[in-house]
Motif scaffolding. Structure first.
Motif: not given
Length: 120
Positions: A80-93
């Protein structure tokens, strides 16, 4: 490139952002990210709604993985593939920092325009 490389301190934050934004520049990859935001999924599950081959979806997943946006793990016969919320957090910041700057500029412009409206 694997997940270990992304943790490498030699890779700058700017390079990480560039890779992530480049990966998200493709509409199919954005739809895959949107699907993974709902929960983990296999390549077959991710490919189901699209009229592309499994190989094409796998290539898109590799780009997302190289950008550090997703991870894959092995669960028996599944990967399974899993979305990394930390990576999205960096983009959001990053986006939020610019949004605040632009908002402050518009507030100053609004104040200037309002002060000029009140002058004779």
């Amino acid at each position: 490139m694997d997940k270990v490389e992304l943790a490498d301190p030699a890779i700058s934050e700017e390079d990480r952002l560039n890779r992530a934004f480049a990966a998200l520049s493709d509409p199919l990859r954005r739809r895959i990210v949107a699907r993974l935001a709902q929960g983990d999924a296999t390549v077959n599950e991710l490919a189901e709604p699209f009229s592309v081959t499994l190989q094409a979806v796998s290539k898109h997943l590799k780009v997302l993985e190289d950008a550090g946006l997703i991870t894959r793990r092995r669960e028996a016969q599944r990967r399974p593939c899993h979305l990394d919320p930390e990576a999205l957090g960096r983009l959001t910041a990053w986006i939020e920092g610019y949004r605040q700057t632009v908002e402050e500029r518009y507030e100053r412009l609004d104040a200037l325009l309002a002060s000029q409206e009140n002058q004779p």
